[in-house]
Design a protein around this motif. Structure first.
Motif, PDB file in Angstrom:
ATOM      1  N   PRO A   1      96.297  36.435 -46.919  1.00 58.74           N
ATOM      2  CA  PRO A   1      94.960  37.027 -47.043  1.00 58.74           C
ATOM      3  C   PRO A   1      93.874  36.263 -46.293  1.00 58.74           C
ATOM      4  O   PRO A   1      92.798  36.816 -46.034  1.00 58.74           O
ATOM      5  CB  PRO A   1      94.713  36.997 -48.555  1.00 58.74           C
ATOM      6  N   ASP A   2      94.143  35.025 -45.932  1.00 62.68           N
ATOM      7  CA  ASP A   2      93.146  34.231 -45.219  1.00 62.68           C
ATOM      8  C   ASP A   2      93.307  34.343 -43.704  1.00 62.68           C
ATOM      9  O   ASP A   2      92.691  33.591 -42.953  1.00 62.68           O
ATOM     10  CB  ASP A   2      93.247  32.763 -45.635  1.00 62.68           C
ATOM     11  N   CYS A   3      94.160  35.300 -43.249  1.00 57.66           N
ATOM     12  CA  CYS A   3      94.396  35.483 -41.813  1.00 57.66           C
ATOM     13  C   CYS A   3      94.179  36.943 -41.419  1.00 57.66           C
ATOM     14  O   CYS A   3      94.117  37.835 -42.264  1.00 57.66           O
ATOM     15  CB  CYS A   3      95.815  35.058 -41.440  1.00 57.66           C
ATOM     16  N   HIS A   4      94.120  37.174 -40.137  1.00 62.25           N
ATOM     17  CA  HIS A   4      94.053  38.543 -39.608  1.00 62.25           C
ATOM     18  C   HIS A   4      94.967  38.631 -38.375  1.00 62.25           C
ATOM     19  O   HIS A   4      95.233  37.625 -37.711  1.00 62.25           O
ATOM     20  CB  HIS A   4      92.621  38.939 -39.235  1.00 62.25           C
ATOM     21  N   ILE A   5      95.460  39.855 -38.090  1.00 63.47           N
ATOM     22  CA  ILE A   5      96.375  40.079 -36.960  1.00 63.47           C
ATOM     23  C   ILE A   5      95.567  40.163 -35.672  1.00 63.47           C
ATOM     24  O   ILE A   5      94.648  40.979 -35.556  1.00 63.47           O
ATOM     25  CB  ILE A   5      97.196  41.367 -37.172  1.00 63.47           C
ATOM     26  N   VAL A   6      95.889  39.318 -34.722  1.00 60.46           N
ATOM     27  CA  VAL A   6      95.150  39.320 -33.454  1.00 60.46           C
ATOM     28  C   VAL A   6      95.939  39.969 -32.317  1.00 60.46           C
ATOM     29  O   VAL A   6      95.348  40.410 -31.321  1.00 60.46           O
ATOM     30  CB  VAL A   6      94.745  37.886 -33.046  1.00 60.46           C
ATOM     31  N   SER A   7      97.278  40.026 -32.429  1.00 61.43           N
ATOM     32  CA  SER A   7      98.066  40.648 -31.358  1.00 61.43           C
ATOM     33  C   SER A   7      99.440  41.043 -31.877  1.00 61.43           C
ATOM     34  O   SER A   7      99.928  40.498 -32.869  1.00 61.43           O
ATOM     35  CB  SER A   7      98.224  39.698 -30.160  1.00 61.43           C
ATOM     36  N   SER A   8     100.031  42.016 -31.191  1.00 63.68           N
ATOM     37  CA  SER A   8     101.415  42.401 -31.461  1.00 63.68           C
ATOM     38  C   SER A   8     102.018  42.926 -30.171  1.00 63.68           C
ATOM     39  O   SER A   8     101.323  43.525 -29.351  1.00 63.68           O
ATOM     40  CB  SER A   8     101.492  43.474 -32.555  1.00 63.68           C
ATOM     41  N   ARG A   9     103.286  42.679 -29.982  1.00 65.95           N
ATOM     42  CA  ARG A   9     103.976  43.153 -28.772  1.00 65.95           C
ATOM     43  C   ARG A   9     105.432  43.418 -29.097  1.00 65.95           C
ATOM     44  O   ARG A   9     106.018  42.778 -29.986  1.00 65.95           O
ATOM     45  CB  ARG A   9     103.873  42.126 -27.647  1.00 65.95           C
ATOM     46  N   GLU A  10     105.998  44.373 -28.376  1.00 67.28           N
ATOM     47  CA  GLU A  10     107.415  44.643 -28.562  1.00 67.28           C
ATOM     48  C   GLU A  10     108.223  43.574 -27.838  1.00 67.28           C
ATOM     49  O   GLU A  10     107.849  43.121 -26.745  1.00 67.28           O
ATOM     50  CB  GLU A  10     107.781  46.028 -28.020  1.00 67.28           C
TER      51      GLU A  10
END
Length: 706
Positions: free
Chosen positions: A118-127
């Motif tokens: 909960p103290d983080c957020h998603i900044v990137s995703s890649r296949e």
């Protein structure tokens, strides 16, 4: 499965801002309750604060292992997706996710990830590739059940130093921007695409289709002379499919150099299964260890066919046939083609300008500097119509020379190569029609084109094509245009997409018969493979069985068998003297029954020889005066009364000697004066003389070119 890598970062709002960050390293501080000032290190204070405000302090190794256990239990309950923490930094966390195909659009994994962090957020995703996922899983200390999870996902397979794969395997994730239909067609024209690729682009972009993924209605068989050419065609297909929402994943696996034992290795099926959701390209190339009758290849294709039948809904299969290398065994290939709807895409051809643009694109990607990029054009054959195979052949020759000239310069003086030059017309069909005489051959070519197109249509419709072959016999004296017509037929049928490569392999007895027992069969089959997708031209075929030579008879037996085995990929044309060819066929009924078209090439009349002279001189940019034509006609009247006078070759020799005499005449007449273009191009009566013969006959030469 679809594999992705997520990166999380610590929320900025949780990072404590300290005013000391903006002060010098050492400041004067007055503590409350004391009147005495003292110095304090600001760096030491920041280090103490960082111990409380980084992910190392918030998540220990044991807590990450516990989170991974929770993710794994959730996967076992629902089998939709699994999340695995694989890396942790001071401010970021790396997480891998494996999706099932049905859950590819779900946001649940992201929701679960944020709930755990909960103290983080998603900044990137890649296949990512399956291999990347597997390697990260095996090398992280927070993953205690990595091997178990890989087994559950079906990707625990791997190659070892002492246990390599029985095939070569490449894997990547293709990344393309959205591409319009016009952009796809523009790129297709740049790589000299055939109608088969253009038509498939139209189907992919058709407004009748849904712009979303519901399964793969068709798969592909790409026929090309080089794997790189096949990859260029595949890229266009993938761009088009992805732009129309037809691909759940752009993860591609390429399997090539499949060995004869592959079907007995469990990893063969496991790799095919692991491609589910993505693209599986299989190169059906001929390995030397498959053996002459390729029973192992049959078993390999049987396993592939079973997997195609099982996975065809959610895995896009693209088969690549390297022309001249792939094994043409229809029974074996039927193990694959009968399991799914497969569209054949063949390489195309284009004019000189298109060929040069494609070559420039290829040469622009090399890693060494070239002073003159246009030098690659010197490696193209001297013709006006080029197949993609011609272009890659020129590129390969240029590249080998470039390595010696620009990279390994010590070998620069070892520049030894030979370029075969074959002059071909821009439009082979028009060239055939422009040839003098050979009326029967022209008519039969039209019949062959019609028969070939109809046979391909029946094949696409799944109808029986048994009993149809396009093997031919050309009978006639030397110089009657047999070789020229055979070469044009290969090019015409390529343009009409009756054959795939347009290859033209010319051979005689010396090219087919081995020195020792057992050699001949392999030599003959190598010729058939080289001619795959085109024409195998056997000149003076009767010499194989003349004088009772055993090895020649062996060659005929092998040819007869391979004509049947390669009936859908190789057209065999036998050529020779009329009477001897009749005797040749009478000695072998099995061979005779396999030849569908018999073409007679009669000797030319004096009128036809005069017309040939006009055509030859025009192409060489010479003008012949009228009285010279009349004189040449008289020469031809006398020539045609001689046995085996040479036909078209006689005309060519007459013209070439006239050009030499014209040169001597002009030099003598000009006496150092400037010459006009008209004077240089005119041939006069005195330049022509009747050819002298040796023993009443001219030496035998096969065919003629203009």
């Amino acid at each position: 499965m679809i594999y992705k890598a997520f990166r999380l970062e610590m929320n900025k709002s949780l990072e404590k801002k300290n005013v000391l960050d903006e002060l010098p390293d050492d400041i004067l501080d007055i503590e409350p309750g004391f009147g005495m000032p003292h110095f304090r290190s600001n760096k030491q204070d920041s280090a103490r604060r960082n111990d409380e405000d980084n992910l190392y302090s918030r998540y220990s190794d044991s807590s990450l292992e516990s989170i991974n256990e929770d993710f794994y239990k959730e996967y076992l309950r629902h089998e939709k997706y699994v999340c695995v923490v694989t890396g942790r930094g001071e401010k970021d966390i790396d997480i891998l996710v494996a999706y099932t195909l049905l859950n590819r659009e779900s946001k649940d994994p992201e929701t679960d990830i944020i709930q755990k962090f909960p103290d983080c957020h998603i900044v990137s995703s890649r296949e990512i590739t399956c291999e990347e996922f597997r390697n990260d899983m095996e090398n992280r200390r927070y993953v205690s059940n990595g091997r178990t999870l890989l087994g559950k996902l079906g990707i625990a397979y791997k190659a070892g130093f002492f246990d390599p794969y029985p095939f070569e395997l490449e894997e990547c994730v293709l990344g393309f921007s959205k591409t319009t239909k016009a952009q796809c067609k523009k790129r297709a024209r740049e790589i000299l695409a055939s109608n088969s690729l253009m038509e498939e682009i139209d189907r992919i972009y058709s407004k009748e289709n849904l712009k979303s993924y519901a399964g793969h209605p068709v798969h592909y068989m790409i026929s090309a002379g080089d794997l790189r050419a096949a990859l260029d065609m595949e890229e266009i297909l993938i761009r088009a499919l992805d732009s129309n929402g037809r691909l759940p994943s752009c993860r591609q696996m390429i399997m090539k150099n499949i060995s004869r034992t592959a079907y007995r290795d469990d990893r063969f099926k496991q790799v095919l299964e692991s491609a589910e959701g993505g693209i599986m390209m299989i190169v059906l190339d001929q390995k030397p260890d498959f053996g002459r009758f390729a029973t192992d290849f049959h078993d390999v294709t049987k396993v592939i066919g079973e997997m195609v039948n099982k996975l065809k809904k959610d895995t896009l299969f693209i088969f690549v046939e390297i022309m001249g290398e792939s094994l043409r065994n229809d029974d074996a290939l039927a193990n694959i083609t009968s399991k799914a709807d497969i569209i054949r895409i063949v390489e195309g051809s284009g004019d000189k300008e298109c060929a040069q643009k494609y070559l420039k694109e290829l040469t622009s990607k090399v890693e060494f500097h070239v002073d003159d990029p246009d030098e690659v054009f010197n490696y193209l054959p001297m013709q006006e119509c080029f197949t993609v195979s011609d272009i890659f052949s020129a590129y390969n020759s240029w590249y080998g020379s470039g390595l010696k000239n620009h990279v390994y310069k010590a070998y620069k003086d070892q520049k030894k190569y030979e370029i075969k030059v074959t002059k071909t017309a821009n439009k082979p069909y028009d060239e055939l029609k422009s040839l003098i005489g050979i009326t029967e051959a022209k008519r039969v070519v039209d019949d062959i084109i019609a028969a070939g197109k109809l046979m391909k249509a029946r094949e696409r419709m799944g109808l029986n094509t048994e009993g149809n072959s396009l093997h031919m016999l050309f009978a006639g004296n030397p110089g009657s245009c047999k070789t020229t017509v055979a070469r044009l037929i290969a090019q015409i049928l390529k343009e009409e997409e009756v054959v795939t490569s347009g290859a033209f392999i010319e051979c005689g007895r010396q090219d087919l018969v081995g020195k020792y027992v057992g050699w001949t069969a392999k030599i003959v089959e190598d010729k058939f493979r080289a001619a795959s997708g085109g024409v195998l031209f056997i000149d003076e075929a009767y010499s194989l069985v003349e004088d009772g030579r055993t090895y020649g008879a062996e060659a005929i037996n092998v040819i007869t068998q391979l004509m049947e085995n390669y009936r859908d990929s190789v057209i065999v044309i036998f050529a020779g003297y009329t009477e001897k060819m009749k005797e040749f066929l009478d000695q072998n009924e099995g061979l005779k029954s396999r030849i569908s078209f018999h073409l007679n090439f009669p000797d030319y009349t004096s009128d036809e020889l005069t017309d040939i002279l006009r055509l030859m001189s025009s192409k060489r940019e010479y003008m012949i005066e009228d009285d010279a034509y009349e004189y040449c006609h008289e020469i031809f009247d006398n020539a045609v009364t001689e046995e085996n006078y040479g036909n078209g070759r006689y005309v060519r020799n007459l013209l070439e000697q006239a050009i030499i005499r014209q040169s001597s005449r002009i030099m003598a007449e000009s006496a150092g004066k400037e010459l006009s273009k008209e004077e240089i191009c005119i041939l006069k009566k005195e330049d022509f003389r009747e050819l002298s013969c040796i023993d009443g006959k001219l030496p035998s030469v096969i065919g003629f070119t203009v």
